[in-house]
Design a protein around this motif. Structure first.
Motif, mmCIF file in Angstrom:
data_model
loop_
_atom_site.group_PDB
_atom_site.id
_atom_site.type_symbol
_atom_site.label_atom_id
_atom_site.label_comp_id
_atom_site.label_asym_id
_atom_site.label_seq_id
_atom_site.Cartn_x
_atom_site.Cartn_y
_atom_site.Cartn_z
ATOM 1 N N VAL A 153 4.342 17.134 38.751
ATOM 2 C CA VAL A 153 3.116 17.267 40.252
ATOM 3 C C VAL A 153 2.944 18.285 39.873
ATOM 4 O O VAL A 153 1.414 19.314 40.808
ATOM 5 C CB VAL A 153 4.732 16.985 41.152
ATOM 6 C CG1 VAL A 153 4.373 18.026 42.374
ATOM 7 C CG2 VAL A 153 5.085 15.447 41.449
ATOM 8 N N ALA A 154 4.124 19.459 39.527
ATOM 9 C CA ALA A 154 3.218 21.506 39.690
ATOM 10 C C ALA A 154 1.851 21.237 38.685
ATOM 11 O O ALA A 154 1.015 22.716 39.101
ATOM 12 C CB ALA A 154 4.290 21.925 39.086
ATOM 13 N N ASP A 155 2.208 20.264 37.241
ATOM 14 C CA ASP A 155 1.057 20.911 36.832
ATOM 15 C C ASP A 155 -0.619 19.571 37.244
ATOM 16 O O ASP A 155 -1.146 19.514 36.151
ATOM 17 C CB ASP A 155 1.489 20.763 35.405
ATOM 18 C CG ASP A 155 0.120 20.896 34.308
ATOM 19 O OD1 ASP A 155 -0.700 21.516 34.435
ATOM 20 O OD2 ASP A 155 -0.113 20.086 33.521
ATOM 21 N N ARG A 156 -0.920 19.809 38.712
ATOM 22 C CA ARG A 156 -2.154 18.744 38.918
ATOM 23 C C ARG A 156 -2.684 19.759 39.607
ATOM 24 O O ARG A 156 -2.820 19.890 41.336
ATOM 25 C CB ARG A 156 -1.269 17.537 39.917
ATOM 26 C CG ARG A 156 -0.477 16.484 39.087
ATOM 27 C CD ARG A 156 -0.334 15.944 40.191
ATOM 28 N NE ARG A 156 0.263 14.670 39.648
ATOM 29 C CZ ARG A 156 1.061 13.490 40.083
ATOM 30 N NH1 ARG A 156 0.951 13.875 41.974
ATOM 31 N NH2 ARG A 156 2.028 12.432 39.522
ATOM 32 N N PRO A 157 -3.662 20.670 38.901
ATOM 33 C CA PRO A 157 -4.270 21.992 39.651
ATOM 34 C C PRO A 157 -5.492 21.305 40.186
ATOM 35 O O PRO A 157 -5.891 21.889 41.238
ATOM 36 C CB PRO A 157 -5.276 22.657 38.571
ATOM 37 C CG PRO A 157 -4.790 21.749 37.061
ATOM 38 C CD PRO A 157 -3.235 20.916 37.425
ATOM 39 N N GLY A 158 -6.305 20.067 39.897
ATOM 40 C CA GLY A 158 -7.032 19.510 40.754
ATOM 41 C C GLY A 158 -6.446 18.650 42.228
ATOM 42 O O GLY A 158 -7.111 19.688 43.351
ATOM 43 N N ARG A 159 -6.229 17.883 42.522
ATOM 44 C CA ARG A 159 -5.100 17.718 43.427
ATOM 45 C C ARG A 159 -4.302 18.608 44.304
ATOM 46 O O ARG A 159 -4.729 18.226 45.692
ATOM 47 C CB ARG A 159 -3.835 16.481 42.980
ATOM 48 C CG ARG A 159 -3.610 16.232 44.039
ATOM 49 C CD ARG A 159 -2.579 15.148 43.680
ATOM 50 N NE ARG A 159 -1.710 14.331 45.603
ATOM 51 C CZ ARG A 159 -1.541 13.517 45.025
ATOM 52 N NH1 ARG A 159 -1.153 12.840 44.042
ATOM 53 N NH2 ARG A 159 -0.370 12.814 46.375
ATOM 54 N N ASN A 160 -3.234 19.775 43.545
ATOM 55 C CA ASN A 160 -3.866 20.884 44.901
ATOM 56 C C ASN A 160 -4.350 21.277 45.249
ATOM 57 O O ASN A 160 -3.706 21.545 46.246
ATOM 58 C CB ASN A 160 -2.244 21.516 43.762
ATOM 59 C CG ASN A 160 -0.759 20.350 43.161
ATOM 60 O OD1 ASN A 160 -0.478 19.739 44.134
ATOM 61 N ND2 ASN A 160 -0.550 21.405 41.936
ATOM 62 N N GLY A 161 -4.906 21.774 44.305
ATOM 63 C CA GLY A 161 -5.901 22.439 45.310
ATOM 64 C C GLY A 161 -6.911 21.535 45.711
ATOM 65 O O GLY A 161 -7.161 22.608 47.604
ATOM 66 N N VAL A 162 -7.668 20.671 45.870
ATOM 67 C CA VAL A 162 -7.767 19.665 46.794
ATOM 68 C C VAL A 162 -6.681 19.469 48.662
ATOM 69 O O VAL A 162 -7.510 19.881 49.190
ATOM 70 C CB VAL A 162 -7.986 18.103 46.710
ATOM 71 C CG1 VAL A 162 -8.437 17.255 47.950
ATOM 72 C CG2 VAL A 162 -8.818 18.117 45.486
ATOM 73 N N SER A 163 -5.452 19.758 48.072
ATOM 74 C CA SER A 163 -4.443 19.823 49.627
ATOM 75 C C SER A 163 -4.693 20.600 50.329
ATOM 76 O O SER A 163 -4.852 20.948 51.319
ATOM 77 C CB SER A 163 -3.436 19.539 48.745
ATOM 78 O OG SER A 163 -2.953 20.601 48.165
ATOM 79 N N PHE A 164 -4.840 21.944 49.469
ATOM 80 C CA PHE A 164 -5.181 23.682 50.412
ATOM 81 C C PHE A 164 -6.148 23.470 50.294
ATOM 82 O O PHE A 164 -6.027 24.236 51.649
ATOM 83 C CB PHE A 164 -4.561 23.378 49.398
ATOM 84 C CG PHE A 164 -2.718 24.064 48.565
ATOM 85 C CD1 PHE A 164 -2.061 24.036 49.592
ATOM 86 C CD2 PHE A 164 -2.509 24.578 47.428
ATOM 87 C CE1 PHE A 164 -0.531 24.641 49.460
ATOM 88 C CE2 PHE A 164 -1.100 23.813 47.570
ATOM 89 C CZ PHE A 164 0.046 24.221 47.690
#
Length: 459
Positions: free
Chosen positions: A185-196
Motif C-alpha cells: 500500500v505504501a509503495d503506490r506513488p501514483g495512487r497516493n499522489g492522486v489521492s493527495f
C-alpha cells in the motif's frame, strides 16, 4: 451480492425521496405569502435537491466499490485458476463489471418502485400534518434520474473495485484471499499522489466556495465539488491514514491477545480495515454535516434578531432540518449495510486464519471477542473522524450557501456564519454508532465461532 442489491435499492429510494421532499417543500414555500416570492429560497431548494441526490449516488458508489474490491480479493484463487486455463484478466474484470450492472439495475428498479410508492402514500399524510392541500404529484420522469444514476454508478463502481483482477497471476491459484500488505500500500506513488492531489484541490474548492458564497448562494455548488473531491482524496488515502488511527484506538482496549490481534490486523491488511471504516466515516460525516448546517443557520437567524427568532421562520427551519436529517440518515444505513457485508465477507475469507488461531489455543469466545473488537475499533475511529469532518463540512456548506442571503429580520449582507454544534444530534449519532457496532458484529461473530480448526486449515 445481496448486500449490493440492497445498497442500490436504498440509494435509488433515497434519491426518489430526496426529489419528492425538496419538491414538496418548494411547493409549500410558493404557497406561503411571506416566502413565496423569494427567488433565493427557490434557488436554494433546487440546489439542495440536485446536490443531495448526488450525495446519495456517491455514498452508494463508494460502498459498492469497496464491497467489490473485497469480493475480488476473496476470489483471487478462482480468478487465478481461470487465468491458468486461458482466461484473460480483462475478461474476468468484465465479468465482475457485468455482475455490478445486473445487481445495480435490479436494486435501482426495486428502490424506484418502493420509493415512489412510499412517497405517494406520504404526501397526503404530510398535507394533513401541515394543514394544507398541496396537490403535489409524486410520480414523474425526474424520478428516473436517481435510479438510472444508481445503476450506472454501481456498474462503474464494480469496474473500479475490480481493478485488482488485472494483477492476479496464475501462480496465485494455490493461495486464497489476498489483500495488499502495508508495504504494498505504501509503495503506490501514483495512487497516493492522486489521492493527495484530490485532497488539496478539494480543500481549495471548499475555501473558494466560502468566498463565492459571499456573492451568490451558488457558492455551495463550488463547495460541494470541493467536499466531493476532498472526501474522494481521503477515501483513496484511507489505507495510509485509517490503519494508524485504528491502531491508536486499539490501545484503549487493553493488552489481551484478542485486543492486540485486533489492533495489529488494521496495520497488517490496511485496505480491508480502511474499506470498513471509510463507509462509516462517510455516514457519520453526512449526518453531522446537515445537523451542524441547520443548527448554524438557526443560530445565525437568532443572532440577527437580537436573540429572538421569528416563529414562522423557526418552524420552517425545524421542519426542513427534520426532513433533511431523516433523509440523510439513510446514507448512514447504506454505510451500515456496507460495514456488515464487509465484516461478514472478511470472516468468510479468513477461515484459515481463524482456524489457525483456534489450533494455536484461542477459545471460541476469544475469537468472537477478536471480531467484535475489530468492529468496535472501526466504528469508534470512524465516529470521531466523521464527527470532525462533519462539523467542518457543515460549516462550509452553511457559509457558502448563506453568505449572500439576507437573513430576517436584519436583512444584512454579507452574512458570517458561526459554526454551531447540535449536541442532542451528536449524542444520537454516538448512540446509533454503538448500536451499529453490535448489529454489524452479530453475523460475523457467529460465523467466527463456527470455524472448525481442522476443516479451516484443510481449505
Amino acid at each position: 451480492m445481496g448486500a449490493t442489491v440492497l445498497v442500490s435499492a436504498i440509494s435509488a429510494a433515497f434519491g426518489v425521496a430526496l426529489l419528492t421532499a425538496t419538491g414538496y417543500i418548494a411547493t409549500l414555500l410558493r404557497a406561503d405569502p411571506y416566502y413565496g416570492d423569494s427567488e433565493t429560497l427557490t434557488v436554494v431548494i433546487g440546489i439542495l435537491s440536485v446536490l443531495l441526490v448526488a450525495v446519495a449516488v456517491y455514498v452508494g458508489a463508494i460502498v459498492t466499490a469497496n464491497t467489490f474490491a473485497t469480493i475480488v480479493a476473496g476470489r483471487t484463487r478462482h480468478i487465478a485458476l481461470m487465468r491458468l486455463i486461458g482466461a484473460s484478466a480483462r475478461s474476468q474484470r468484465a465479468e465482475v463489471a457485468r455482475q455490478g450492472l445486473v445487481v445495480g439495475a435490479l436494486g435501482a428498479f426495486t428502490g424506484l418502485v418502493a420509493g415512489t410508492l412510499l412517497c405517494i402514500a406520504a404526501v397526503p399524510l404530510l398535507d394533513r400534518v401541515v394543514g394544507v392541500n398541496t396537490h403535489y404529484v409524486v410520480a414523474g420522469p425526474a424520478l428516473l434520474l436517481p435510479a438510472t444514476a444508481v445503476a450506472l454508478t454501481t456498474w462503474v463502481a464494480a469496474w473500479a473495485g475490480s481493478r485488482r483482477v488485472l494483477s492476479v497471476t496464475p501462480l496465485q491459484a494455490i493461495g486464497g484471499a489476498v489483500e495488499s500488505s502495508r508495504e504494498e500500500v505504501a509503495d503506490r506513488p501514483g495512487r497516493n499522489g492522486v489521492s493527495f492531489a484530490l485532497l488539496g484541490v478539494g480543500v481549495l474548492l471548499l475555501a473558494g466556495g466560502v468566498v463565492v458564497g459571499f456573492i451568490t448562494p451558488l457558492g455551495v455548488v463550488v463547495a460541494f465539488f470541493g467536499g466531493l473531491l476532498s472526501f474522494t482524496g481521503l477515501t483513496l488515502a484511507a489505507p495510509l491514514v485509517m490503519p494508524r488511527l485504528l491502531k491508536l484506538t486499539g490501545r484503549a482496549f487493553g493488552g489481551s491477545a484478542p485486543a492486540r490481534l485486533a489492533a495489529e490486523n488494521a496495520l497488517r491488511y490496511p485496505e480491508r480495515s480502511s474499506r470498513m471504516a471509510i463507509g462509516v466515516v462517510m455516514g457519520v460525516a453526512l449526518v453531522t454535516m446537515f445537523a451542524v448546517a441547520a443548527e448554524s443557520t438557526k443560530a445565525l437567524v437568532t443572532a440577527s434578531g437580537g436573540g429572538e427568532i421569528d416563529d414562522t421562520f423557526a418552524g420552517m427551519m425545524d421542519s426542513f432540518a427534520a426532513v433533511m436529517m431523516a433523509l440523510v440518515a439513510v446514507s448512514a444505513v447504506i454505510a451500515a449495510v456496507g460495514l456488515v457485508n464487509l465484516l461478514t465477507i472478511g470472516v468468510v475469507q479468513r477461515r484459515r486464519e481463524l482456524g489457525l488461531l483456534r489450533a494455536l489455543g484461542l477459545t471460541g469466545s476469544q475469537v468472537r471477542r477478536l471480531v467484535l473488537l475489530e468492529a468496535t475499533h472501526v466504528t469508534v475511529t470512524a465516529l470521531v473522524f466523521g464527527l470532525v469532518l462533519g462539523v467542518g463540512y457543515g460549516w462550509v456548506g452553511a457559509q457558502s450557501l448563506l453568505g449572500a442571503v439576507q437573513i430576517p429580520p436584519a436583512w444584512l449582507t454579507p452574512t458570517f456564519v458561526v459554526p454551531a454544534v447540535p449536541w442532542p444530534a451528536v449524542l444520537v449519532v454516538i448512540a446509533a454508532t454503538a448500536v451499529l457496532t453490535l448489529v454489524a458484529a452479530v453475523v460475523p461473530t457467529r460465523l467466527a465461532t463456527r470455524v472448525v480448526p481442522v476443516a479451516a486449515l484443510a481449505e
